[in-house]
Design a protein around this motif. Structure first.
Motif, PDB file in Angstrom:
ATOM      1  N   GLU A  81      38.022  11.874 -18.282  1.00 28.82           N
ATOM      2  CA  GLU A  81      38.257  11.366 -19.631  1.00 28.82           C
ATOM      3  C   GLU A  81      38.532   9.860 -19.604  1.00 28.82           C
ATOM      4  O   GLU A  81      39.312   9.370 -18.795  1.00 28.82           O
ATOM      5  N   GLY A  82      37.865   9.139 -20.493  1.00 24.86           N
ATOM      6  CA  GLY A  82      38.117   7.705 -20.644  1.00 24.86           C
ATOM      7  C   GLY A  82      37.475   6.812 -19.612  1.00 24.86           C
ATOM      8  O   GLY A  82      37.619   5.592 -19.687  1.00 24.86           O
ATOM      9  N   VAL A  83      36.749   7.364 -18.655  1.00 22.58           N
ATOM     10  CA  VAL A  83      36.114   6.554 -17.618  1.00 22.58           C
ATOM     11  C   VAL A  83      34.864   5.879 -18.177  1.00 22.58           C
ATOM     12  O   VAL A  83      34.029   6.524 -18.810  1.00 22.58           O
ATOM     13  N   ASP A  84      34.762   4.575 -17.957  1.00 16.83           N
ATOM     14  CA  ASP A  84      33.603   3.823 -18.418  1.00 16.83           C
ATOM     15  C   ASP A  84      32.525   3.898 -17.342  1.00 16.83           C
ATOM     16  O   ASP A  84      32.517   3.128 -16.392  1.00 16.83           O
ATOM     17  N   SER A  85      31.608   4.838 -17.517  1.00 17.66           N
ATOM     18  CA  SER A  85      30.539   5.033 -16.536  1.00 17.66           C
ATOM     19  C   SER A  85      29.200   4.998 -17.252  1.00 17.66           C
ATOM     20  O   SER A  85      29.069   5.502 -18.371  1.00 17.66           O
ATOM     21  N   PRO A  86      28.166   4.442 -16.601  1.00 17.38           N
ATOM     22  CA  PRO A  86      26.838   4.434 -17.218  1.00 17.38           C
ATOM     23  C   PRO A  86      26.286   5.830 -17.460  1.00 17.38           C
ATOM     24  O   PRO A  86      25.351   6.004 -18.239  1.00 17.38           O
ATOM     25  N   VAL A  87      26.889   6.843 -16.832  1.00 19.78           N
ATOM     26  CA  VAL A  87      26.396   8.199 -17.018  1.00 19.78           C
ATOM     27  C   VAL A  87      26.659   8.698 -18.437  1.00 19.78           C
ATOM     28  O   VAL A  87      25.985   9.618 -18.922  1.00 19.78           O
ATOM     29  N   ARG A  88      27.611   8.087 -19.136  1.00 15.62           N
ATOM     30  CA  ARG A  88      27.904   8.493 -20.521  1.00 15.62           C
ATOM     31  C   ARG A  88      26.692   8.274 -21.424  1.00 15.62           C
ATOM     32  O   ARG A  88      26.270   9.168 -22.170  1.00 15.62           O
ATOM     33  N   ALA A  89      26.140   7.075 -21.351  1.00 17.51           N
ATOM     34  CA  ALA A  89      24.988   6.757 -22.195  1.00 17.51           C
ATOM     35  C   ALA A  89      23.791   7.621 -21.810  1.00 17.51           C
ATOM     36  O   ALA A  89      23.016   8.060 -22.680  1.00 17.51           O
ATOM     37  N   LEU A  90      23.635   7.885 -20.528  1.00 13.99           N
ATOM     38  CA  LEU A  90      22.524   8.718 -20.077  1.00 13.99           C
ATOM     39  C   LEU A  90      22.678  10.143 -20.587  1.00 13.99           C
ATOM     40  O   LEU A  90      21.682  10.784 -20.962  1.00 13.99           O
ATOM     41  N   ALA A  91      23.910  10.662 -20.595  1.00 12.05           N
ATOM     42  CA  ALA A  91      24.150  12.012 -21.115  1.00 12.05           C
ATOM     43  C   ALA A  91      23.777  12.085 -22.591  1.00 12.05           C
ATOM     44  O   ALA A  91      23.118  13.040 -23.039  1.00 12.05           O
ATOM     45  N   ALA A  92      24.176  11.060 -23.346  1.00 11.69           N
ATOM     46  CA  ALA A  92      23.860  11.038 -24.776  1.00 11.69           C
ATOM     47  C   ALA A  92      22.351  10.963 -25.006  1.00 11.69           C
ATOM     48  O   ALA A  92      21.797  11.671 -25.849  1.00 11.69           O
TER      49      ALA A  92
ATOM     50  N   LEU B  10      28.711  16.678 -22.091  1.00 16.52           N
ATOM     51  CA  LEU B  10      29.632  15.927 -21.236  1.00 16.52           C
ATOM     52  C   LEU B  10      30.972  16.657 -21.255  1.00 16.52           C
ATOM     53  O   LEU B  10      31.650  16.706 -22.285  1.00 16.52           O
ATOM     54  N   LEU B  11      31.328  17.244 -20.138  1.00 13.67           N
ATOM     55  CA  LEU B  11      32.588  17.969 -20.024  1.00 13.67           C
ATOM     56  C   LEU B  11      33.631  17.010 -19.476  1.00 13.67           C
ATOM     57  O   LEU B  11      33.601  16.659 -18.286  1.00 13.67           O
ATOM     58  N   GLU B  12      34.534  16.548 -20.331  1.00 16.58           N
ATOM     59  CA  GLU B  12      35.503  15.531 -19.929  1.00 16.58           C
ATOM     60  C   GLU B  12      36.772  16.156 -19.363  1.00 16.58           C
ATOM     61  O   GLU B  12      37.370  17.050 -19.963  1.00 16.58           O
ATOM     62  N   LEU B  13      37.141  15.656 -18.215  1.00 14.79           N
ATOM     63  CA  LEU B  13      38.268  16.201 -17.457  1.00 14.79           C
ATOM     64  C   LEU B  13      39.529  15.399 -17.752  1.00 14.79           C
ATOM     65  O   LEU B  13      39.521  14.171 -17.669  1.00 14.79           O
ATOM     66  N   ALA B  14      40.601  16.100 -18.096  1.00 14.52           N
ATOM     67  CA  ALA B  14      41.885  15.445 -18.361  1.00 14.52           C
ATOM     68  C   ALA B  14      42.974  16.127 -17.541  1.00 14.52           C
ATOM     69  O   ALA B  14      43.030  17.363 -17.479  1.00 14.52           O
ATOM     70  N   VAL B  15      43.834  15.338 -16.913  1.00  9.04           N
ATOM     71  CA  VAL B  15      44.925  15.863 -16.083  1.00  9.04           C
ATOM     72  C   VAL B  15      46.225  15.828 -16.883  1.00  9.04           C
ATOM     73  O   VAL B  15      46.686  14.755 -17.282  1.00  9.04           O
ATOM     74  N   PRO B  16      46.844  16.976 -17.162  1.00  4.85           N
ATOM     75  CA  PRO B  16      48.113  16.994 -17.899  1.00  4.85           C
ATOM     76  C   PRO B  16      49.216  16.273 -17.132  1.00  4.85           C
ATOM     77  O   PRO B  16      49.218  16.247 -15.892  1.00  4.85           O
ATOM     78  N   GLN B  17      50.147  15.701 -17.857  1.00  2.00           N
ATOM     79  CA  GLN B  17      51.267  14.991 -17.241  1.00  2.00           C
ATOM     80  C   GLN B  17      52.041  15.922 -16.309  1.00  2.00           C
ATOM     81  O   GLN B  17      52.413  17.040 -16.686  1.00  2.00           O
ATOM     82  N   GLY B  18      52.247  15.470 -15.063  1.00  2.69           N
ATOM     83  CA  GLY B  18      53.027  16.239 -14.104  1.00  2.69           C
ATOM     84  C   GLY B  18      52.315  17.434 -13.505  1.00  2.69           C
ATOM     85  O   GLY B  18      52.942  18.252 -12.822  1.00  2.69           O
TER      86      GLY B  18
ATOM     87  N   ALA C  77      23.180   2.755 -13.379  1.00  3.18           N
ATOM     88  CA  ALA C  77      22.489   3.561 -14.382  1.00  3.18           C
ATOM     89  C   ALA C  77      21.158   4.092 -13.871  1.00  3.18           C
ATOM     90  O   ALA C  77      20.816   5.264 -14.077  1.00  3.18           O
ATOM     91  N   GLU C  78      20.378   3.227 -13.173  1.00  4.05           N
ATOM     92  CA  GLU C  78      19.070   3.643 -12.692  1.00  4.05           C
ATOM     93  C   GLU C  78      19.194   4.781 -11.679  1.00  4.05           C
ATOM     94  O   GLU C  78      18.362   5.703 -11.651  1.00  4.05           O
ATOM     95  N   GLU C  79      20.226   4.724 -10.844  1.00  5.06           N
ATOM     96  CA  GLU C  79      20.430   5.774  -9.847  1.00  5.06           C
ATOM     97  C   GLU C  79      20.848   7.081 -10.511  1.00  5.06           C
ATOM     98  O   GLU C  79      20.337   8.158 -10.180  1.00  5.06           O
ATOM     99  N   PHE C  80      21.791   6.993 -11.457  1.00  5.31           N
ATOM    100  CA  PHE C  80      22.179   8.200 -12.181  1.00  5.31           C
ATOM    101  C   PHE C  80      20.976   8.825 -12.871  1.00  5.31           C
ATOM    102  O   PHE C  80      20.791  10.045 -12.856  1.00  5.31           O
TER     103      PHE C  80
END
Length: 509
Positions: A110-121, A127-135, A91-94
């Motif tokens: 999407e769904g990644v537990d990163s300390p950057v989430r709280a910092l963004a808030a 926060l632009l969340e990236l999701a990969v469609p199936q296939g 968190a301190e580095e971010f």
């Protein structure tokens, strides 16, 4: 060599070439074509435009290695400024990097537990969340906040900032290095020309994509030549040979520690190594021991091309040559893009054979550090940039780096290049890795120390290595302190780091 790298912007480069040709690949994923990659880059531009982000705005990218990271970098850099950050930061580095960069948004899976989430808030950053469609094909993703077709983002131009990175900051506060699109395009073109890259070439990327080496030498140089790149999840010595065979790569680029780990595996699979049919292997970002170069060539049956790069140069500065050109073990080659000189303390050029500080000038070089007038005063003059590396040119115009100026060991006034000691120690049959470094000393100022990793199944003690070194080095260069380790600590990009190693190993107060 393709003329794609003559494009005047990143977006133009991605639009050029055969739309149906492969661009991004990944293990166990369908390939993404050049046409598909261009569409993905447009979608990223729309997502940024929907958030009011345009040329000059910085977007932090916090993603693991892989095709999505590569495509996100290309999409952001084509429309704004990409600021890739190591996902392993705390968190301190971010917090430090987000504030230092003045980021306007963050891209996160999407769904990644990163300390950057709280910092963004806390900072009110989108926060632009990236999701990969199936296939989905490699590099295809959806990004929260994307706009409609009417909101399509406007591509940035050649003089706009495309990428911003920090220096390593091992001895001082990290410096911010802004790089323009024209810097990146020039460096990609230089690399493609030296390596004679073309549409038939495929690079296996194992370098982290928050670092200039992987972003430019692997990804952008490949695409700039009309070729393709295999985006792995990151370096894994156990999986490397399988990736190499499965995706039919024609080359790969890495740092020396990775090459050494690959050699250890390839020695057990010599037939697979030869069957890989690599056209060449590239090494950069730190000095490649000549012993490792020769062993790689013998194992894989192809030339090893050592190059010299750094962040401020958008990577490449010099390079050895493909056959029939020369390549010299221990040298980083001839100028390969920018002009290169060796200077004295007063910015005067030194003659062939003289040792001085390496300086460069060219279209790939950053215009200067951000908000750091003192560093700019010391490092830039009349378009020339002082690299902080010490080196010398031989009669053939090949440059040898004798050491990082800050890494030179000063033992009671005697100056010692740690690389010279490394290369002697690596000639001992029991030594697998060796890193020579400065150890604080109350009377001499600094003493010579060495960290050693022995080869599997080999034995050697301090007395044996000291005697071996004493036969080949002047007495003042022989290490007085020896540390035997299972693994030498490395930086986030896989490079061995001399500066601060004594402290890391608990040898300095």
């Amino acid at each position: 060599m393709s003329d794609l790298c003559e494009a005047d912007s990143l977006f133009a480069l991605l639009l050029a070439g055969d739309e149906g040709a492969p661009a991004l690949l990944a293990p166990e994923r369908p390939a993404l074509t050049r046409g598909g990659l261009a569409q993905q880059v447009r979608r990223v531009g729309s997502a940024l435009a929907a958030r009011g982000i345009a040329a000059g705005d910085r977007v932090a990218i916090v993603l693991p290695n892989g095709p999505e990271m590569a495509a996100a970098f290309l999409g952001v850099a084509s429309h704004a400024s990409a600021a890739p950050l190591n996902p392993a930061y705390r968190a301190e580095e971010f917090a430090f990097y987000l504030d230092d960069l003045d980021a306007r948004a963050i891209v996160l899976a999407e769904g990644v537990d990163s300390p950057v989430r709280a910092l963004a808030a806390a900072r009110g950053l989108p926060l632009l969340e990236l999701a990969v469609p199936q296939g989905a094909a490699a590099g295809v993703f959806e990004l929260a906040g994307k706009g409609s077709a009417a909101e399509r983002g406007r591509p940035a131009g050649a003089e706009d900032e495309a990428l911003v990175l920090h220096t390593s900051g091992t001895t001082s506060r990290p410096k911010v290095v802004p790089l323009m699109q024209c810097n990146l395009l020039a460096s990609a073109r230089h690399i493609g020309e030296v390596l004679r890259l073309g549409p038939g070439d495929r690079c296996l990327n194992i370098m982290p994509l928050f670092h200039i080496h992987g972003l430019i030498a692997a990804v952008l140089s490949s695409l700039g030549a009309g070729g393709s790149v295999v985006c792995t999840p990151g370096f894994n010595a156990l999986k490397f040979m399988g990736w190499l065979a499965g995706d039919q790569a024609s080359w790969y680029t890495a740092v020396p520690t990775m090459h050494q780990a690959i050699l250890a595996r390839a020695d057990r699979q010599p037939e697979a190594a030869r069957a890989a049919a690599l056209r060449f292997i590239r090494s950069s970002s730190s000095s490649l021991p000549p012993q490792v170069m020769l062993a790689l060539e013998a194992t894989f049956g192809c030339p090893v091309i050592e190059s010299y790069g750094m962040t401020e140069a958008a990577h490449q500065m010099t390079s050895n040559q493909l056959p029939p050109g020369q390549r010299k073990p221990g040298s980083v080659g001839v100028p390969a893009g920018p002009q290169v000189r060796v200077l004295d303390d007063d910015w005067r050029s030194l003659p062939t054979g003289a040792v001085g500080e390496v300086a460069i000038k060219g279209p790939n070089v950053t215009p200067g550090y951000q908000a750091n007038p003192e560093a700019n005063r010391q490092s830039f003059r009349d378009g020339w940039f002082r690299t902080g590396d010490q080196g010398t040119f031989d009669a053939d115009g090949f440059l040898t780096i004798t050491g990082r100026l800050k890494e030179i060991i000063n033992r009671g006034g005697e100056k010692i290049s740690p690389r010279e000691v490394d290369e002697v120690l690596l000639d001992h049959p029991a030594v697998g890795q060796a890193v020579t470094f400065a150890l604080p000393h109350p009377k001499l100022g600094e003493e010579v120390a060495a960290a050693i990793v022995l080869r599997e199944g080999q034995e050697a003690d301090e007395q044996a290595l000291r005697a071996f070194a004493a036969e080949r080095l002047a007495d003042f260069k022989v290490p007085r302190r020896w540390v035997f380790l299972e693994e030498i600590p490395k930086g986030p990009t896989g490079k061995l780091q001399r500066i601060g190693l004594a402290r890391q190993l608990g040898l300095a107060e």
